[in-house]
Design an enzyme around this catalytic site. Sequence first.
Site, PDB file in Angstrom:
ATOM      1  N   ASP A 140      -4.876  -1.182   9.313  1.00 51.78           N
ATOM      2  CA  ASP A 140      -4.529  -0.829   7.946  1.00 51.78           C
ATOM      3  C   ASP A 140      -2.829  -0.345   8.635  1.00 51.78           C
ATOM      4  O   ASP A 140      -1.919  -0.180   7.588  1.00 51.78           O
ATOM      5  CB  ASP A 140      -5.273  -0.725   7.571  1.00 51.78           C
ATOM      6  N   CYS A 192     -13.838  -0.693  11.937  1.00 57.71           N
ATOM      7  CA  CYS A 192     -12.216  -0.040  10.818  1.00 57.71           C
ATOM      8  C   CYS A 192     -11.985  -0.911  10.327  1.00 57.71           C
ATOM      9  O   CYS A 192     -12.312  -2.348   9.973  1.00 57.71           O
ATOM     10  CB  CYS A 192     -10.718   0.019  12.099  1.00 57.71           C
ATOM     11  N   ASP A 193     -11.641   0.000   8.984  1.00 55.76           N
ATOM     12  CA  ASP A 193     -10.945  -1.369   8.194  1.00 55.76           C
ATOM     13  C   ASP A 193     -11.536  -2.413   7.513  1.00 55.76           C
ATOM     14  O   ASP A 193     -13.016  -2.099   7.146  1.00 55.76           O
ATOM     15  CB  ASP A 193      -9.248  -1.759   8.244  1.00 55.76           C
ATOM     16  N   LYS A 194     -11.304  -3.960   7.206  1.00 59.38           N
ATOM     17  CA  LYS A 194     -11.633  -5.157   6.736  1.00 59.38           C
ATOM     18  C   LYS A 194     -12.966  -5.233   7.750  1.00 59.38           C
ATOM     19  O   LYS A 194     -13.824  -6.274   7.270  1.00 59.38           O
ATOM     20  CB  LYS A 194     -10.698  -5.847   5.952  1.00 59.38           C
ATOM     21  N   SER A 204      -5.403   3.875   0.918  1.00 58.76           N
ATOM     22  CA  SER A 204      -5.965   3.894   1.281  1.00 58.76           C
ATOM     23  C   SER A 204      -7.262   4.997   1.318  1.00 58.76           C
ATOM     24  O   SER A 204      -6.823   5.429   0.385  1.00 58.76           O
ATOM     25  CB  SER A 204      -4.560   4.104   2.833  1.00 58.76           C
TER      26      SER A 204
END
Length: 558
Positions: free
Chosen positions: A78, A119-121, A472
């Site tokens: 991201d 990480c992230d998604k 975020s």
Amino acid sequence: MRSDAIKKGHLKAPNRSLLRACGLKDEDFDKPFIGVANSYIDIIPGHYFLNDYAKIIKDEIRKNGCVPFEFNTIGIDDGIAMGHEGMLYSLPSREIIANSIETVMNAHQLDALICIPNCDKITPGMLMGALRVNVPTIFVSGGPMASGVTKKGEKISLSSVFEAVGAYEAKKISEEEFKDIECSACPSGGSCSGMFTANSMNTLCEAMGIALEGNGTILALSKEREELLRKAARRICEIALDERFKIRNIITQKAVRNAMIVDMAMGGSSNTVLHMLAISREAGVALDIKDLNFISSKVAHIAKIAPSLNSVYMDDIHKAGGVSAVMAEISSRQGHILELDALTITGESLEERLKNAKIKDENIIRKVDNAYSKVGGLAILFGNLAEQGCVIKTAGIIGERKFKGKAVCFNSQDEAIKGIIKGKVQKGNVCVIRYEGPKGGPGMQEMLSPTSLLMGMGLGADVALITDGRFSGATRGLSIGHISPEAAEGGLIGLLKDGDEIEIDVDAYTIHANLSEKEITQRKKEFVLPQKEVPSRWLRMYQKLVSNASKGAVLDME
């Protein structure tokens, strides 16, 4: 075994022939087949080393009498996708990841699954896909990176770089200081070092019992993390054929509740609300966005981590006792709000897992009677601007919790960034960014660049920002996202005009535009939905199927 569907009987000779081409021997066809879902990709600092981690896991699986089959999902960073059209693809990537897990596991009828996200998604996407497959499953993430240190000796993280952009624009730091922050913030591989979305989700895996202790806090690229990989690999071999450890027997109503309690206690990313709504849907358990304020009201915020507190990072939490210490303190001091009989992947109940956990540093993880707040670090606000709810990370508020101001409206994130830089948003304003929801974006972009600009320009405590997009985990300030219904589906946020008065009261859980019903009705009659060209066929498909944020922004065929 489930995998007998591809390896047993004379009718499966062609299947076995293909498997022999991959190196399998006669004896391997009597062993459990274990999927190793990796998310290795060179461009993400939390993932570039995961190919090495998969080798460690596969070696351990072989040593313990099972056959590993590695496959990969996609991954998006991201932070790198931020500030351009790439962010449109971030949240939709969660669905691709979930679909890929389901597709590979079911196409090849593998017996069990070990997931390596970071990480992230990627973590929520893997959880969603694994829940569809419903075999014995364990998660072991790549781990957080260490915090950065500037030449002045200040601890920093990626969020510091985003805020430095605003400070540099406002001429508050020199070019040399700016470059130092850029070059110091991310010193190693791993998920970004604060309580951002990646670390929040990896922490919640631990809280739900689907990961081993330390999953959310042990540093990446450390010997301790490598040992965690081996433990996870050994455990998946032990439970590969044990139906008690199917993932839906671990991620239950109790586990989801425990995850949200830990989220509140540690001030996790607001994105966790979006993801846990989607995960609970795949698990077949109830989680209503309206329930989260009740949970928050019962849970003290006892661990404040960057970006909410820039002196504390994930490795500090680990040294102070980790997620288990947070859970043990909440459990012992807050009326046993945790579901202590929830089953964990080790076979222990949560109560058994926590029996030896304790806080090792009360400056990092506080006792309940010295909590940062008597309520949790996230809140859901309701009102005429968000009839179906919106989310704020209360742990990141640095100014007043009540705010009244005049709206300054932007119809996209790009428009907002340009407007902020030009000085259109002033002290006392409410910055409104709309048409950035799941449908409106499409893809529900993160608004880290606008919030960081405001923070870096010295407006963080004096401006509120509201959006139907999201934030975020690195965001702080009075930043309210996930407004539902979104502008693209006729929500009031799309009817606002510059100068409209907006009132926010975090402690009362309200957000309200001071407009009469007559005025709102008139604006609805005059409203024309702005047309936005979406050149991507995938994003157009996503736009047609995606629900709003109050339902987790899931693809809904019903």
